[in-house]
Design a protein around this motif. Structure first.
Motif, mmCIF file in Angstrom:
data_model
loop_
_atom_site.group_PDB
_atom_site.id
_atom_site.type_symbol
_atom_site.label_atom_id
_atom_site.label_comp_id
_atom_site.label_asym_id
_atom_site.label_seq_id
_atom_site.Cartn_x
_atom_site.Cartn_y
_atom_site.Cartn_z
ATOM 1 N N GLY A 1 -72.222 -2.236 -14.798
ATOM 2 C CA GLY A 1 -70.957 -1.995 -14.386
ATOM 3 C C GLY A 1 -70.403 -0.803 -13.904
ATOM 4 O O GLY A 1 -68.997 -0.591 -13.914
ATOM 5 N N CYS A 2 -71.098 0.114 -13.730
ATOM 6 C CA CYS A 2 -70.670 1.430 -13.207
ATOM 7 C C CYS A 2 -70.903 1.885 -11.909
ATOM 8 O O CYS A 2 -72.282 1.786 -11.474
ATOM 9 C CB CYS A 2 -71.337 2.545 -14.080
ATOM 10 S SG CYS A 2 -70.677 4.230 -13.840
ATOM 11 N N PHE A 3 -70.043 2.130 -10.936
ATOM 12 C CA PHE A 3 -70.430 2.573 -9.379
ATOM 13 C C PHE A 3 -69.720 3.984 -9.097
ATOM 14 O O PHE A 3 -68.647 4.364 -9.890
ATOM 15 C CB PHE A 3 -70.060 1.530 -8.718
ATOM 16 C CG PHE A 3 -68.617 1.509 -8.397
ATOM 17 C CD1 PHE A 3 -67.945 1.898 -7.399
ATOM 18 C CD2 PHE A 3 -68.015 0.389 -9.003
ATOM 19 C CE1 PHE A 3 -66.661 1.715 -7.196
ATOM 20 C CE2 PHE A 3 -66.745 -0.030 -8.985
ATOM 21 C CZ PHE A 3 -66.085 0.893 -7.662
ATOM 22 N N ALA A 4 -70.244 4.642 -8.238
ATOM 23 C CA ALA A 4 -69.324 5.910 -7.816
ATOM 24 C C ALA A 4 -69.001 5.777 -6.612
ATOM 25 O O ALA A 4 -69.528 4.928 -5.535
ATOM 26 C CB ALA A 4 -70.375 7.164 -7.796
ATOM 27 N N ARG B 1 -65.758 9.797 -7.204
ATOM 28 C CA ARG B 1 -65.182 9.098 -8.548
ATOM 29 C C ARG B 1 -66.182 8.087 -9.109
ATOM 30 O O ARG B 1 -67.120 7.492 -8.284
ATOM 31 C CB ARG B 1 -63.643 8.234 -7.848
ATOM 32 C CG ARG B 1 -62.539 9.135 -7.641
ATOM 33 C CD ARG B 1 -61.521 8.451 -7.058
ATOM 34 N NE ARG B 1 -60.512 9.371 -6.452
ATOM 35 C CZ ARG B 1 -59.405 9.473 -6.898
ATOM 36 N NH1 ARG B 1 -58.842 8.611 -7.804
ATOM 37 N NH2 ARG B 1 -58.687 10.437 -6.408
ATOM 38 N N VAL B 2 -66.071 7.904 -10.247
ATOM 39 C CA VAL B 2 -67.018 7.280 -10.882
ATOM 40 C C VAL B 2 -66.106 5.961 -11.751
ATOM 41 O O VAL B 2 -64.839 6.527 -12.134
ATOM 42 C CB VAL B 2 -67.787 8.043 -12.212
ATOM 43 C CG1 VAL B 2 -68.538 6.987 -12.892
ATOM 44 C CG2 VAL B 2 -68.558 8.980 -11.589
ATOM 45 N N TRP B 3 -66.399 4.773 -11.803
ATOM 46 C CA TRP B 3 -65.725 3.684 -12.163
ATOM 47 C C TRP B 3 -66.428 2.794 -12.822
ATOM 48 O O TRP B 3 -67.579 2.805 -12.998
ATOM 49 C CB TRP B 3 -65.260 2.700 -10.732
ATOM 50 C CG TRP B 3 -64.853 3.298 -9.744
ATOM 51 C CD1 TRP B 3 -65.416 4.372 -8.578
ATOM 52 C CD2 TRP B 3 -63.384 3.498 -9.281
ATOM 53 N NE1 TRP B 3 -64.502 4.719 -7.622
ATOM 54 C CE2 TRP B 3 -63.218 4.253 -8.074
ATOM 55 C CE3 TRP B 3 -62.073 2.881 -9.810
ATOM 56 C CZ2 TRP B 3 -62.129 4.622 -7.378
ATOM 57 C CZ3 TRP B 3 -60.949 3.295 -8.969
ATOM 58 C CH2 TRP B 3 -60.897 4.032 -7.774
ATOM 59 N N ASP B 4 -65.590 2.195 -13.940
ATOM 60 C CA ASP B 4 -66.314 1.204 -14.683
ATOM 61 C C ASP B 4 -65.283 -0.267 -14.105
ATOM 62 O O ASP B 4 -64.198 -0.109 -14.066
ATOM 63 C CB ASP B 4 -65.920 1.436 -16.090
ATOM 64 C CG ASP B 4 -66.512 0.305 -17.171
ATOM 65 O OD1 ASP B 4 -66.287 -0.885 -16.988
ATOM 66 O OD2 ASP B 4 -66.697 0.771 -17.948
ATOM 67 N N TRP C 1 -73.914 1.839 -6.938
ATOM 68 C CA TRP C 1 -74.087 1.323 -8.262
ATOM 69 C C TRP C 1 -75.051 2.414 -8.941
ATOM 70 O O TRP C 1 -76.016 3.084 -8.453
ATOM 71 C CB TRP C 1 -74.637 0.006 -8.199
ATOM 72 C CG TRP C 1 -73.698 -1.126 -7.978
ATOM 73 C CD1 TRP C 1 -74.147 -1.801 -6.927
ATOM 74 C CD2 TRP C 1 -72.748 -1.449 -8.824
ATOM 75 N NE1 TRP C 1 -72.928 -2.889 -6.821
ATOM 76 C CE2 TRP C 1 -72.199 -2.672 -7.994
ATOM 77 C CE3 TRP C 1 -72.302 -1.192 -9.956
ATOM 78 C CZ2 TRP C 1 -71.066 -3.352 -8.583
ATOM 79 C CZ3 TRP C 1 -70.967 -1.904 -10.472
ATOM 80 C CH2 TRP C 1 -70.590 -3.321 -9.649
ATOM 81 N N SER C 2 -74.572 2.718 -10.314
ATOM 82 C CA SER C 2 -75.341 3.363 -11.164
ATOM 83 C C SER C 2 -76.711 2.565 -11.391
ATOM 84 O O SER C 2 -76.697 1.379 -11.611
ATOM 85 C CB SER C 2 -74.829 3.637 -12.344
ATOM 86 O OG SER C 2 -75.787 3.893 -13.567
ATOM 87 N N PRO C 3 -77.887 3.184 -11.191
ATOM 88 C CA PRO C 3 -79.224 2.384 -11.748
ATOM 89 C C PRO C 3 -79.091 2.008 -13.006
ATOM 90 O O PRO C 3 -80.203 1.397 -13.442
ATOM 91 C CB PRO C 3 -80.193 3.226 -11.049
ATOM 92 C CG PRO C 3 -79.692 4.555 -10.660
ATOM 93 C CD PRO C 3 -78.329 4.389 -10.757
ATOM 94 N N HIS C 4 -78.416 2.643 -14.094
ATOM 95 C CA HIS C 4 -78.785 2.809 -15.291
ATOM 96 C C HIS C 4 -77.752 2.275 -16.140
ATOM 97 O O HIS C 4 -78.154 1.509 -17.133
ATOM 98 C CB HIS C 4 -78.805 4.345 -15.685
ATOM 99 C CG HIS C 4 -79.704 5.414 -15.122
ATOM 100 N ND1 HIS C 4 -81.011 5.543 -15.073
ATOM 101 C CD2 HIS C 4 -79.239 6.265 -14.089
ATOM 102 C CE1 HIS C 4 -81.660 6.088 -14.405
ATOM 103 N NE2 HIS C 4 -80.628 6.611 -13.834
ATOM 104 N N ILE C 5 -76.468 2.353 -15.738
ATOM 105 C CA ILE C 5 -75.152 1.921 -16.635
ATOM 106 C C ILE C 5 -74.638 0.593 -15.969
ATOM 107 O O ILE C 5 -74.127 0.612 -14.740
ATOM 108 C CB ILE C 5 -74.251 3.123 -16.681
ATOM 109 C CG1 ILE C 5 -74.899 4.342 -16.999
ATOM 110 C CG2 ILE C 5 -73.078 2.397 -17.539
ATOM 111 C CD1 ILE C 5 -73.895 5.593 -16.957
#
Length: 323
Positions: A169-172, A181-184, A163-167
Motif C-alpha cells: 500500500g505504499c507508492f512514490a 512524495r511517498v504515499w500510503d 509502488w514500493s516492492p517491500h511495503i
C-alpha cells in the motif's frame, strides 16, 4: 522480426511509432512489452507491442492500437496475459494478449495525459497506481470499473508513480513541482514530501534491497538517492548525463547498482557505493531514450526504447562481470 546488432537484439517499431516505455514480463524470461506513440507523443495514435526473444532475435507476439499516444505499460502481477497501459487522452487500458482486438477495460477519470502506471508487486494486493499531468495520482483495482482513491498534493505534473516492492500500500511519485512524495493508500495526503531537486523530476524508483532507499532523476541531469529516515540531504548524487534523465531503475540483482536513460540518447549504469560510480555508458540510440527496464529473470539483461523507433535488448559489460 528484430535482429541482433552490435551485441544488442533490436526490434524495429512500426514506422512513425516512438518508444516511450518497456517492461519485461514478470512471468516469461523472454517476454517484453513496449508502449509507443505516434508523432513523438504530441498527437496521433499509440501502440502496445508484446515481444518475445529467441535465438533468432525478437519477434512480435501481439500488437494493440489505441487512438492516442501510449506513455507507459505495466504487466499484471496475477495474470500472465494481462497488461495495462496509459495514454494522452487521460485513460488507462487493460489488455489481454490471449484476446486480440480492443481493450478489456478502459478507465477514464484523469483529465489530462496519464504518464505513469504501475501494478503492485506486494503479495495479496491487486492494485494499480497511475500518475497524470492533472497533478493527481489514482488508485485502481482492475476488477473495479472506477478508481478507489485520488491522491492530491502535487502542484505540478506527475511524471512517475512507482509502488514500493517491500511495503504494501505504499507508492512514490515524482513531479514537475520538484518534489518526491511517498504515499500510503490508507491516507489521503502524502506521508513524506522531499524537495529533491531544483528542477522537474521525471522519474523515481525504489531500491529492491533497502525498503527506505529511493532514487530520483531530473531535468537537472542528476540522480539523487534518498533515505526515508533522513531526507534533509541525499545519500548520493550521480552526475554524467548531459540532458534530462527520463527513467531510472534499480537493479533487481545488485543492491547498489542502478541504470538511467536520458534525452542525451544514452543509458548509463552506476554503482553508488563506488568512489567512481559511473560504470558504463551505452550510446546506441539516435534519439531521446525514454524506456528502460532490467530483467527479473536474466541477470544483467536490459531493455530500452527510444524515439528512434527501436527497442534494444542487451547485457552491458558492467553487469556481466562479478561485482
Amino acid at each position: 522480426m528484430g535482429e541482433a546488432h552490435g551485441g544488442a537484439r533490436v526490434f524495429r517499431l512500426p514506422v512513425g511509432r516512438h518508444g516511450y516505455a518497456v517492461e519485461f514480463s514478470p512471468y516469461f524470461p523472454a517476454g517484453l512489452a513496449c508502449a509507443a506513440a505516434q508523432n513523438y507523443g504530441i498527437a496521433g495514435c499509440g501502440v502496445l507491442l508484446v515481444l518475445e526473444q529467441s535465438e533468432a532475435g525478437v519477434r512480435l507476439i501481439a500488437s494493440f492500437d489505441w487512438n492516442d499516444g501510449l506513455f507507459d505499460v505495466t504487466w499484471s502481477e496475477t495474470n500472465e496475459h494481462v497488461l495495462l497501459t496509459c495514454s494522452g487522452d487521460g485513460s488507462l487500458q487493460l489488455w489481454d494478449t490471449a484476446k486480440p482486438g480492443g481493450p478489456l477495460q478502459i478507465y477514464k477519470e484523469h483529465t489530462q495525459e496519464v504518464y505513469s502506471v504501475d501494478w503492485s508487486q506486494t503479495r495479496g494486493e491487486q492494485l494499480v497506481v497511475s500518475g497524470s499531468w492533472d497533478q493527481t495520482a489514482k488508485l485502481w483495482d482492475p476488477a473495479v470499473g472506477q478508481s478507489l482513491c485520488t491522491f492530491r498534493g502535487h502542484e505540478g505534473v506527475i511524471y512517475s508513480t512507482v509502488w514500493s516492492p517491500h511495503i504494501p500500500g505504499c507508492f512514490a511519485s515524482a513531479s514537475g513541482d520538484q518534489t518526491l512524495r511517498v504515499w500510503d493508500v490508507k491516507m489521503p495526503g502524502s506521508k513524506i514530501v522531499i524537495p529533491a531537486h531544483q528542477a522537474e523530476i521525471l522519474t523515481c524508483d525504489w531500491c529492491k534491497y533497502d525498503e527506505k532507499l529511493l532514487v530520483t532523476g531530473a531535468v537537472d541531469c542528476s540522480l539523487k538517492g534518498w533515505d526515508l529516515r533522513n531526507v534533509r540531504q541525499p545519500v548520493f548524487d550521480l552526475y554524467g548525463h548531459t540532458y534530462a534523465i527520463r527513467r531510472v531503475k534499480f537493479s533487481p540483482f545488485h543492491g547498489t547498482i542502478l541504470a538511467s536513460c536520458s534525452y542525451d540518447f544514452t543509458v548509463r549504469f552506476w554503482d553508488f557505493a563506488k568512489p567512481s560510480p559511473l560504470l558504463e555508458t551505452i550510446e546506441h540510440h539516435s534519439e531521446f531514450t525514454c524506456g528502460l527496464d532490467l530483467s527479473l529473470h536474466t541477470p544483467g539483461q536490459v531493455a530500452d526504447c527510444a524515439w528512434d523507433e527501436t527497442v534494444k535488448i542487451y547485457t552491458p559489460s558492467c553487469l556481466t562481470a562479478p561485482v
